[in-house]
Design a protein around this motif. Sequence first.
Motif, PDB file in Angstrom:
ATOM      1  N   ASP A  96       0.979  -1.403   0.289  1.00 13.83           N
ATOM      2  CA  ASP A  96      -0.117   0.171   0.183  1.00 13.83           C
ATOM      3  C   ASP A  96       0.814   1.102  -0.530  1.00 13.83           C
ATOM      4  N   LYS A  97       1.700   0.916   0.714  1.00 14.29           N
ATOM      5  CA  LYS A  97       2.574   2.151   1.154  1.00 14.29           C
ATOM      6  C   LYS A  97       3.311   2.754  -0.527  1.00 14.29           C
ATOM      7  N   SER A  98       3.734   1.745  -1.407  1.00 13.55           N
ATOM      8  CA  SER A  98       4.166   2.156  -2.422  1.00 13.55           C
ATOM      9  C   SER A  98       3.236   3.203  -3.284  1.00 13.55           C
ATOM     10  N   LYS A  99       2.379   3.717  -3.266  1.00 13.96           N
ATOM     11  CA  LYS A  99       1.332   4.045  -4.032  1.00 13.96           C
ATOM     12  C   LYS A  99       1.034   5.762  -2.686  1.00 13.96           C
TER      13      LYS A  99
ATOM     14  N   ASP B   6       3.454   7.012  -0.370  1.00  9.48           N
ATOM     15  CA  ASP B   6       5.191   7.601  -0.043  1.00  9.48           C
ATOM     16  C   ASP B   6       5.875   7.176  -0.843  1.00  9.48           C
ATOM     17  N   TRP B   7       5.382   6.937  -2.626  1.00 11.55           N
ATOM     18  CA  TRP B   7       6.956   7.474  -3.639  1.00 11.55           C
ATOM     19  C   TRP B   7       5.452   7.564  -5.211  1.00 11.55           C
ATOM     20  N   PRO B   8       5.955   9.482  -4.708  1.00 14.19           N
ATOM     21  CA  PRO B   8       5.690  10.029  -5.719  1.00 14.19           C
ATOM     22  C   PRO B   8       5.820   9.863  -7.128  1.00 14.19           C
ATOM     23  N   GLY B   9       4.906  10.501  -8.299  1.00 11.36           N
ATOM     24  CA  GLY B   9       5.177  10.762  -8.932  1.00 11.36           C
ATOM     25  C   GLY B   9       5.860   9.276 -10.195  1.00 11.36           C
ATOM     26  N   ARG B  10       5.499   8.043  -9.703  1.00  9.53           N
ATOM     27  CA  ARG B  10       5.820   6.724  -9.875  1.00  9.53           C
ATOM     28  C   ARG B  10       4.584   6.021 -10.762  1.00  9.53           C
ATOM     29  N   THR B  11       4.710   6.143 -11.898  1.00  8.79           N
ATOM     30  CA  THR B  11       3.460   5.635 -11.984  1.00  8.79           C
ATOM     31  C   THR B  11       3.399   3.701 -12.931  1.00  8.79           C
ATOM     32  N   ASP B  12       4.634   3.611 -12.434  1.00 11.76           N
ATOM     33  CA  ASP B  12       5.405   2.028 -13.104  1.00 11.76           C
ATOM     34  C   ASP B  12       5.082   1.310 -11.979  1.00 11.76           C
ATOM     35  N   PHE B  13       4.556   1.153 -10.738  1.00 12.39           N
ATOM     36  CA  PHE B  13       4.372   0.167  -9.565  1.00 12.39           C
ATOM     37  C   PHE B  13       3.052  -0.124  -9.820  1.00 12.39           C
TER      38      PHE B  13
ATOM     39  N   ALA C  46      18.108  -3.516  -1.111  1.00 18.39           N
ATOM     40  CA  ALA C  46      17.089  -3.164   0.179  1.00 18.39           C
ATOM     41  C   ALA C  46      16.403  -2.372   0.395  1.00 18.39           C
ATOM     42  N   ALA C  47      15.240  -2.413   1.267  1.00 14.93           N
ATOM     43  CA  ALA C  47      14.322  -0.976   1.502  1.00 14.93           C
ATOM     44  C   ALA C  47      14.637  -1.126   2.799  1.00 14.93           C
ATOM     45  N   VAL C  48      14.769   1.164   2.640  1.00 15.61           N
ATOM     46  CA  VAL C  48      15.426   1.539   3.520  1.00 15.61           C
ATOM     47  C   VAL C  48      14.250   1.675   4.357  1.00 15.61           C
ATOM     48  N   LYS C  49      12.680   1.953   4.111  1.00 19.60           N
ATOM     49  CA  LYS C  49      12.148   1.783   5.329  1.00 19.60           C
ATOM     50  C   LYS C  49      10.703   0.878   4.765  1.00 19.60           C
ATOM     51  N   GLN C  50      10.271  -0.006   5.800  1.00 26.06           N
ATOM     52  CA  GLN C  50       9.375  -1.368   5.757  1.00 26.06           C
ATOM     53  C   GLN C  50       8.127  -0.896   4.991  1.00 26.06           C
ATOM     54  N   ASP C  51       8.419  -2.104   4.365  1.00 23.74           N
ATOM     55  CA  ASP C  51       7.082  -2.267   2.943  1.00 23.74           C
ATOM     56  C   ASP C  51       7.256  -1.106   2.293  1.00 23.74           C
ATOM     57  N   ILE C  52       8.398  -0.342   2.309  1.00 27.35           N
ATOM     58  CA  ILE C  52       7.754   1.092   0.821  1.00 27.35           C
ATOM     59  C   ILE C  52       7.736   0.902  -0.521  1.00 27.35           C
ATOM     60  N   LEU C  53       8.186  -0.587  -0.376  1.00 26.37           N
ATOM     61  CA  LEU C  53       6.903  -1.036  -2.108  1.00 26.37           C
ATOM     62  C   LEU C  53       6.976  -2.253  -2.580  1.00 26.37           C
ATOM     63  N   TYR C  54       6.753  -3.515  -1.722  1.00 28.92           N
ATOM     64  CA  TYR C  54       6.658  -4.374  -1.481  1.00 28.92           C
ATOM     65  C   TYR C  54       6.436  -4.911   0.024  1.00 28.92           C
ATOM     66  N   LYS C  55       5.393  -5.828  -0.354  1.00 26.41           N
ATOM     67  CA  LYS C  55       5.573  -6.089   0.948  1.00 26.41           C
ATOM     68  C   LYS C  55       5.692  -7.333   1.130  1.00 26.41           C
ATOM     69  N   ASN C  56       6.481  -7.840   2.389  1.00 28.94           N
ATOM     70  CA  ASN C  56       7.174  -8.112   3.812  1.00 28.94           C
ATOM     71  C   ASN C  56       8.798  -8.203   2.014  1.00 28.94           C
ATOM     72  N   GLN C  57       8.685  -6.966   2.344  1.00 24.26           N
ATOM     73  CA  GLN C  57      10.086  -6.569   1.053  1.00 24.26           C
ATOM     74  C   GLN C  57      11.449  -6.902   2.288  1.00 24.26           C
ATOM     75  N   ASN C  58      12.584  -7.138   1.475  1.00 23.74           N
ATOM     76  CA  ASN C  58      13.749  -7.070   2.866  1.00 23.74           C
ATOM     77  C   ASN C  58      14.364  -5.879   3.549  1.00 23.74           C
TER      78      ASN C  58
ATOM     79  N   GLU D 144      13.853   9.327  -3.299  1.00 21.87           N
ATOM     80  CA  GLU D 144      13.523   9.487  -1.666  1.00 21.87           C
ATOM     81  C   GLU D 144      14.089   8.730  -0.803  1.00 21.87           C
ATOM     82  N   PHE D 145      15.152   8.659  -1.197  1.00 21.16           N
ATOM     83  CA  PHE D 145      15.548   7.841   0.122  1.00 21.16           C
ATOM     84  C   PHE D 145      15.157   6.264   0.212  1.00 21.16           C
TER      85      PHE D 145
END
Length: 205
Positions: free
Chosen positions: A85-88, A90-97, A154-166, A191-192
């Motif tokens: 859900d965060k990919s939608k 917390d990551w502005p300007g991305r339409t490829d998710f 790896a993700a800096v922030k928990q689940d920033i792009l995928y569910k349960n990502q490392n 966005e780091f």
Amino acid sequence: MKKIFFDVGANFGTSSIHKAKSDPETIVYAFEPTPELILHLKTQTFYLKNYNVVGKAVSDYEGMATFNIAGQADWGCSSLLEFSDKSKTDWPGRTDFLVTKQIQVEVIRLDNFIAKNNIDIIDYFHCDTQGSDLDVLYGLGEKISIIKEGTIEAAVKQDILYKNQNTVMECVEFLKMNNFEVVSVSSNDPEFNEANIHFKNKLYL
């Protein structure tokens, strides 16, 4: 002397095709499960005897799995994991998710692949499997010790792009436990949200 380069999640081969072309003594194993990208890799490297395309996904198990293809931009967001859900939010300007299709792919462990191919040393290990890089390392088993140097994501922030990502913290802890020195952790985006982790085996420092 021949050198071994692993490119796990090879995408368009940006990290490995040039290496194979510029150094005939380097043997590349490029792992990529996306059919369109497998075709691209094979088309671009059919004349290179030192470039091996392995059309499979890589993780810490063997079998079949659903692979989520995000067929926009550079196809670089396709993953065994689902978008979070965060990919939608917390990551502005991305339409490829966005998942454009799902396919069944074969998944392998690298310890078995290494044993079958009689590989003794991996000189460089590049991995970008979109959220599953730590699982790829788990799948190396004891063979992780033959890596001299590498880079994972790896993700800096928990689940920033995928569910349960490392996460970076999990990956750094695992690498240090397995006799690697973390050389650097560098941002992978403005966005780091994700980072690249460069590491070296302490035996080869």
